[in-house]
Structure formats: C-alpha cells, structure tokens
Design a protein around this motif. Structure first.
Motif, PDB file in Angstrom:
ATOM      1  N   PHE A 226       0.771  -1.327   0.067  1.00 15.41           N
ATOM      2  CA  PHE A 226      -0.061  -0.069  -0.029  1.00 15.41           C
ATOM      3  C   PHE A 226       0.959   1.355   0.043  1.00 15.41           C
ATOM      4  CE2 PHE A 226      -2.540   3.199   2.314  1.00 15.41           C
ATOM      5  CZ  PHE A 226      -3.604   3.222   1.407  1.00 15.41           C
ATOM      6  N   ASP A 227       1.969   1.069   0.707  1.00 14.29           N
ATOM      7  CA  ASP A 227       2.767   2.498   0.851  1.00 14.29           C
ATOM      8  C   ASP A 227       3.277   2.852  -0.382  1.00 14.29           C
ATOM      9  OD1 ASP A 227       2.108   2.540   3.582  1.00 14.29           O
ATOM     10  OD2 ASP A 227       4.174   2.117   4.299  1.00 14.29           O
ATOM     11  N   ARG A 228       3.741   1.748  -1.162  1.00 12.63           N
ATOM     12  CA  ARG A 228       4.556   1.897  -2.486  1.00 12.63           C
ATOM     13  C   ARG A 228       3.648   2.582  -3.412  1.00 12.63           C
ATOM     14  NH1 ARG A 228       5.653  -1.691  -6.805  1.00 12.63           N
ATOM     15  NH2 ARG A 228       7.748  -1.009  -8.046  1.00 12.63           N
ATOM     16  N   TYR A 229       2.361   2.097  -3.429  1.00 10.23           N
ATOM     17  CA  TYR A 229       1.338   2.801  -4.195  1.00 10.23           C
ATOM     18  C   TYR A 229       1.103   4.187  -3.789  1.00 10.23           C
ATOM     19  CZ  TYR A 229      -1.549   0.048  -7.692  1.00 10.23           C
ATOM     20  OH  TYR A 229      -2.151  -0.670  -8.680  1.00 10.23           O
ATOM     21  N   VAL A 230       0.922   4.400  -2.654  1.00  6.88           N
ATOM     22  CA  VAL A 230       0.849   5.791  -2.253  1.00  6.88           C
ATOM     23  C   VAL A 230       1.824   6.889  -2.579  1.00  6.88           C
ATOM     24  CG1 VAL A 230       0.407   7.473  -0.294  1.00  6.88           C
ATOM     25  CG2 VAL A 230      -0.688   5.090  -0.285  1.00  6.88           C
ATOM     26  N   ARG A 231       3.007   6.234  -2.475  1.00  6.46           N
ATOM     27  CA  ARG A 231       4.234   7.009  -2.593  1.00  6.46           C
ATOM     28  C   ARG A 231       4.493   7.167  -4.316  1.00  6.46           C
ATOM     29  NH1 ARG A 231       6.576   4.490   1.915  1.00  6.46           N
ATOM     30  NH2 ARG A 231       6.746   5.830   3.541  1.00  6.46           N
ATOM     31  N   ALA A 232       3.899   6.291  -5.076  1.00  4.28           N
ATOM     32  CA  ALA A 232       4.082   6.425  -6.390  1.00  4.28           C
ATOM     33  C   ALA A 232       3.118   7.401  -7.130  1.00  4.28           C
ATOM     34  CB  ALA A 232       3.975   4.983  -6.954  1.00  4.28           C
ATOM     35  N   ILE A 233       2.033   7.541  -6.523  1.00  2.52           N
ATOM     36  CA  ILE A 233       0.767   8.110  -7.136  1.00  2.52           C
ATOM     37  C   ILE A 233       0.394   9.196  -6.283  1.00  2.52           C
ATOM     38  CG2 ILE A 233      -1.367   8.393  -8.450  1.00  2.52           C
ATOM     39  CD1 ILE A 233      -1.105   5.081  -8.723  1.00  2.52           C
ATOM     40  N   PRO A 234       1.085  10.543  -6.487  1.00  3.59           N
ATOM     41  CA  PRO A 234       0.704  11.648  -5.391  1.00  3.59           C
ATOM     42  C   PRO A 234      -0.516  12.264  -5.855  1.00  3.59           C
ATOM     43  CG  PRO A 234       2.470  12.172  -7.262  1.00  3.59           C
ATOM     44  CD  PRO A 234       2.077  10.892  -7.521  1.00  3.59           C
ATOM     45  N   ALA A 235      -1.605  11.742  -5.191  1.00  2.52           N
ATOM     46  CA  ALA A 235      -2.844  12.355  -5.471  1.00  2.52           C
ATOM     47  C   ALA A 235      -3.435  13.224  -4.384  1.00  2.52           C
ATOM     48  CB  ALA A 235      -4.176  11.201  -5.761  1.00  2.52           C
ATOM     49  N   ALA A 236      -4.278  14.369  -4.590  1.00  2.05           N
ATOM     50  CA  ALA A 236      -4.706  14.979  -3.669  1.00  2.05           C
ATOM     51  C   ALA A 236      -5.475  14.323  -2.447  1.00  2.05           C
ATOM     52  CB  ALA A 236      -5.634  16.265  -4.443  1.00  2.05           C
ATOM     53  N   LEU A 237      -6.296  13.349  -3.101  1.00  2.71           N
ATOM     54  CA  LEU A 237      -7.103  12.517  -2.250  1.00  2.71           C
ATOM     55  C   LEU A 237      -7.019  11.214  -2.576  1.00  2.71           C
ATOM     56  CD1 LEU A 237      -9.295  12.371   0.047  1.00  2.71           C
ATOM     57  CD2 LEU A 237     -10.810  12.253  -1.871  1.00  2.71           C
ATOM     58  N   THR A 238      -6.529  10.262  -1.345  1.00  5.74           N
ATOM     59  CA  THR A 238      -6.158   8.714  -1.636  1.00  5.74           C
ATOM     60  C   THR A 238      -7.454   7.960  -0.999  1.00  5.74           C
ATOM     61  OG1 THR A 238      -4.058   9.123  -1.880  1.00  5.74           O
ATOM     62  CG2 THR A 238      -4.789   6.917  -1.351  1.00  5.74           C
ATOM     63  N   ILE A 239      -8.255   7.103  -1.814  1.00 10.73           N
ATOM     64  CA  ILE A 239      -9.043   6.120  -1.126  1.00 10.73           C
ATOM     65  C   ILE A 239      -8.876   4.728  -1.051  1.00 10.73           C
ATOM     66  CG2 ILE A 239     -11.774   5.621  -1.517  1.00 10.73           C
ATOM     67  CD1 ILE A 239     -11.831   8.458  -3.339  1.00 10.73           C
ATOM     68  N   PRO A 240      -8.629   4.161   0.164  1.00 13.86           N
ATOM     69  CA  PRO A 240      -8.361   2.601  -0.214  1.00 13.86           C
ATOM     70  C   PRO A 240      -9.513   1.857  -0.725  1.00 13.86           C
ATOM     71  CG  PRO A 240      -7.914   3.824   2.149  1.00 13.86           C
ATOM     72  CD  PRO A 240      -8.735   4.719   1.279  1.00 13.86           C
ATOM     73  N   SER A 241      -9.258   1.117  -1.586  1.00 11.62           N
ATOM     74  CA  SER A 241     -10.569   0.693  -2.441  1.00 11.62           C
ATOM     75  C   SER A 241     -10.470  -0.841  -2.830  1.00 11.62           C
ATOM     76  CB  SER A 241     -10.506   1.427  -3.591  1.00 11.62           C
ATOM     77  OG  SER A 241     -11.796   1.086  -4.496  1.00 11.62           O
ATOM     78  N   SER A 242     -11.323  -1.142  -3.519  1.00  7.46           N
ATOM     79  CA  SER A 242     -11.268  -2.504  -3.845  1.00  7.46           C
ATOM     80  C   SER A 242     -11.462  -3.646  -2.608  1.00  7.46           C
ATOM     81  CB  SER A 242     -10.157  -3.096  -4.785  1.00  7.46           C
ATOM     82  OG  SER A 242     -10.310  -2.493  -6.067  1.00  7.46           O
ATOM     83  N   PHE A 243     -12.086  -3.006  -1.656  1.00  2.97           N
ATOM     84  CA  PHE A 243     -12.385  -3.888  -0.491  1.00  2.97           C
ATOM     85  C   PHE A 243     -13.663  -3.722   0.044  1.00  2.97           C
ATOM     86  CE2 PHE A 243      -9.904  -5.279   3.632  1.00  2.97           C
ATOM     87  CZ  PHE A 243     -11.042  -6.207   3.945  1.00  2.97           C
ATOM     88  N   GLY A 244     -14.515  -4.422  -0.482  1.00  2.00           N
ATOM     89  CA  GLY A 244     -15.808  -4.207  -0.286  1.00  2.00           C
ATOM     90  C   GLY A 244     -16.627  -5.586  -0.157  1.00  2.00           C
ATOM     91  N   TRP A 245     -15.935  -6.443   0.545  1.00  2.68           N
ATOM     92  CA  TRP A 245     -16.487  -7.781   0.802  1.00  2.68           C
ATOM     93  C   TRP A 245     -16.476  -8.527   1.950  1.00  2.68           C
ATOM     94  CZ3 TRP A 245     -14.058 -10.839  -3.795  1.00  2.68           C
ATOM     95  CH2 TRP A 245     -12.772 -10.998  -3.901  1.00  2.68           C
ATOM     96  N   ARG A 246     -17.033  -9.643   2.108  1.00  3.38           N
ATOM     97  CA  ARG A 246     -16.756 -10.431   3.266  1.00  3.38           C
ATOM     98  C   ARG A 246     -17.063 -11.916   3.007  1.00  3.38           C
ATOM     99  NH1 ARG A 246     -21.442  -9.217   7.751  1.00  3.38           N
ATOM    100  NH2 ARG A 246     -23.273 -10.047   6.668  1.00  3.38           N
TER     101      ARG A 246
END
Length: 468
Positions: A226-246
């Motif tokens: 996750f950290d590597r993604y965050v650092r690679a794409i410097p967006a104004a807003l970051t939304i943790p996603s693709s996690f909507g199940w159980r």
C-alpha cells in the motif's frame, strides 16, 4: 466529475458528457461464498443506473470485477434502467485489457479471453480491447491505461477531463512502468486515486486450513504494498478501495472465521496509514458520492449520506485476528450438493479433464504431477486414491485422508465426493467452492478453470435471465 460507489471496485464516473461504469458487480452476493460488505442498499443499483451507462470499463477478468450475472443486467432485453424501456447493449461500449499475454487455462476461467467471449455471448456489440499502456479518447474524457505486475492483462485507468482527473486501480499490482510514468516531470496529478487495500493475503488459510503463523510479517507485506502505491501516485485525495466484501457462506457451515484470518489491511487501517504519511484520504461505501471540482475531491450528497456508515464497526468484522482459530477441514460438513456417481467414476472423469491443461503439460515434461486425493462418500467414509496424469491411472490407496497416504513428492487434495460431482456437473462455480476442499496443489484449479466449465456457467446465467 462525480463518482458514485456501487461497492467493492464498482464505481460510476460521470464526467458531464459520459457515464462510465467500472468493474460492475451489482448483486448483493457474488456467489455462494462472498457478498458485498457493507451490503448494497435496497434499490441502489436501480437508482444509480436508471439513466443507463455509455461505457463499461473492466480492469481484468476476475469474477468480482468481471461479474457476468451483473453484465447480463446491462444488455439488450435486460431490465437495465429498471423500468419498461430497457436499454440496448448496442449503445454501450466495453473497454477492457487484452494481449499480448497468451491464454493460461489454469488462470481464472478463460484467462483474459473470458472478457471478450463473455461480452459477445451476452450480446454486447461495441467492444474496445486495449493493451495496457494505451490511451482511449472518449467524447469529453480521456482514459490513460497502465499495466499491472501480473501474468495476465490487467490495467489501472486514469480518467481525465478538462477540469478533473481520477485514477482507479482496481486490484492491479503496481507496475514499474506505472511508477516511472508518475515519476516524470510532466506526469499527471490525479485529484483522487482509488488504491487497492488488500492485495496481499496470508497463504494457506483456506486451501490448507493453516492458521496465520506470522501476522506481523503478513501485515507488513500488505502495508509495504500500500505504501509503495501511495508514494508512487501523489494524488490530492487517496481512497483505499477494492475491499467491499466479506465471506458469508450460503448455508451451513459458518465460515465467518475466514473474515478474521484473510485480510491483513482494511480500508480503515489504510486510512490511518495515510494520516501517518501526511496524505489526505477517506473511506467510502455503496451509494456514497465524491465530487471533484476546482482541483478538490470531497464527499457530496448522494443516495447514501456522506456520514452514513460507521466504518470502524464495518471493518472490525474483517480485521485480521491471529487468535481466531482456523477449524480443520471436515468433508462431512464442508461439502456441497449430493453424490449420485461412484467416487472412482468421478476421479476418472477428473483425470480425463486434466488432459491438455497446463498442469498436464508440466506433468508430461517432468514426469511429476502425481496427486493423492481423498473423497468422503456418504455411507463409505473417506478413501484416498493416487491420480497419475502421465500413466492415466487411478489407484485406490486405502481409507483415511489424503495426507495420511503421502510417500513423497505428491501433492494432495481432500474433499467430499458430492462437492467434486457438483463441480464436474457445472452445479458449482469453482470460484464459489472455497472452503469445500483442502489442497496444496493445483489439480482442481487446472481442471475447473478450463474454458468448458466457464462457458457452462455463462450459459446457465443466460438461461436463468430468460426464465420468467
């Protein structure tokens, strides 16, 4: 630009000139094993998609992103706008990744070819395959696609208009080309980015019923991803996603223990990590809306209010807890369907269907591939057999589970005969069969990811859609 969550990775992006639907999974249940969490509110899909869509974008071919029962709702004859004027598939353009990766029959379904075949079979007429890295120009928006570090076509997509940009990464594993693209001086700067929060899961929990032995290492790997993604794409807003199940098994037994043993990083944990990294972030759920204007992305009024979910409570249910016991596999309980064919007949059928799979070719190359499998049969208990794809033999070994009969070098599987018959008969989608078998090998995956089984399930969906 307006973004509406439909749960998990499904998002409707409205640019002002286009309505673009990403990775539609539009039913509460994915299959017998998975369901939306938080659940989809009643009438959400009807409310959000009543005006139809212009484009469907599929990031890759896995079932929770390329859900053919949901796609069937969007085609000619389906109740797409949920009133008396269904929209025609001819008006929807489908954009999806393709080539140059060759077919891999032991990957999900047909591999990435599943997308084109499914769309055509369902009746979509306007198909636009792209090689990740390509750019697609729509009427008022541009889609830049980026590759994923996986052995099949998968893509992240940057949607750009004159006044907004949002990056949707689906499940994609961060690729070096994506890192390089966003590291250039002229790189785009998204207003918002949706990053997967659960790309790394503990091995063997379901398939071998092994408890998590090093939770800190598991969490550490997920966090580093996750950290590597965050650092690679410097967006104004970051939304943790693709996690909507159980996990929510359809019927007995209770598989809720899976939810405390499989997910090393939840969106709320990822949100706290964003705070530690000094990045703005938010978590959203089905029916919630984000609007992007003047370089800012923020929650807005929608079908579900911005503060409607208690995400700490929602994701507490799917937070990794290494103290959660992992029950041993029990084929007398962990089973599906009913058995009407003899066990050895089922195994002969299984061995015949291994032929021409990747598993079979590897077995011929190195002389390996011997597999010990045990079947639990009603009234007869559990019996183990040796399957040899090279000599094409099924040999009875004796009573008891497969692991008791290993002599060295063989892989193993344990299941109920009824489950195996349900898979062979096409009554159970392989992706739905998790927790109904235990194995350390790829034999079942090789057989039940074969196109012949995939196409049977799509045909069944079409028949059910045509049934009043």
């Amino acid at each position: 630009m307006r973004l509406t969550s439909l749960g998990h990775a499904a998002v409707l992006v409205e640019t002002g000139t286009e309505r673009i639907l990403f990775d539609p999974w539009l039913t509460q249940r994915l299959d017998r094993f998975w369901e939306h969490h938080p659940p989809l509110p009643d009438d959400l899909v009807r409310t959000v998609l009543d005006e139809g869509v212009d484009y469907v974008v599929l990031s890759h071919h896995h079932f929770d992103h390329h859900h053919f029962p949901s796609l069937a709702r969007l085609v000619d004859g389906a109740d797409v706008d949920f009133d008396d004027s269904p929209r025609r598939s001819a008006g929807v353009t489908c954009i999806y990744p393709a080539g140059p990766v060759p077919p891999r029959l032991t990957a999900s379904g047909l591999g990435h070819q599943a997308i084109a075949w499914t769309l055509r079979r369902l009746g979509f007429e306007r198909l636009h395959p792209v090689t990740p890295g390509d750019t697609v120009t729509l009427g008022g928006a541009r889609l830049r696609t980026y590759p994923s570090a996986v052995p099949f076509p998968e893509m992240s997509v940057l949607v750009e208009t004159a006044d907004a940009a949002v990056m949707l990464c689906g499940d994609a594993l961060l690729h070096e080309e994506t890192v390089a693209a966003f590291g250039r001086d002229d790189a785009p700067r998204p207003d918002a980015v949706l990053i997967p929060a659960h790309s790394v899961s503990p091995p063997g929990v379901l398939t071998e019923r092994r408890p998590v032995t090093d939770p800190d290492a598991v969490r550490g790997r997920a966090l580093a991803t996750f950290d590597r993604y965050v650092r690679a794409i410097p967006a104004a807003l970051t939304i943790p996603s693709s996690f909507g199940w159980r996990v929510s098994g359809d019927g007995a037994p209770d598989y809720s223990w899976c939810n405390r043993t499989m997910f090393p990083l939840t969106p709320t944990q990822a949100l706290r990590r964003l705070g530690e990294l000094g990045r703005d972030g938010l978590v959203w759920g089905p029916g919630q809306v984000i609007e992007i204007a003047d370089g800012k992305a923020a929650p807005a009024d929608g079908p579900v209010a911005p503060a409607a979910y208690d995400f700490d409570e929602v994701y507490a249910e799917v937070t990794l807890d290494p103290d959660t016991p992992v029950p041993p596999f029990d084929p007398t309980v962990d089973r599906w369907g009913s058995q009407t064919r003899a066990g050895e007949e089922l195994l002969r059928d299984l061995l015949d269907r291994v032929v021409a799979t990747d598993y079979w070719y590897r077995a011929l190359d190195d002389g390996a591939g011997r597999h010990v499998i045990s079947l639990y049969e009603d009234g007869e208990g559990e019996t183990s057999f040796l399957l040899d794809p090279v000599t094409d033999r099924v040999t009875r070994l004796g009573p008891g589970p497969a692991r008791r009969h290993l002599t060295g070098g063989e892989s193993w599987t344990e299941t109920a005969a009824s489950t195996l018959q349900a898979l062979l008969d096409g009554d159970l989608l392989f992706g739905s069969s998790f927790a109904l078998w235990a194995s350390n090998g790829l034999l079942l995956s090789a057989v039940f990811h074969h196109p012949s089984f995939y196409t049977r399930h799509v045909e069944r969906t079409l028949r059910e859609a045509d049934t009043p």
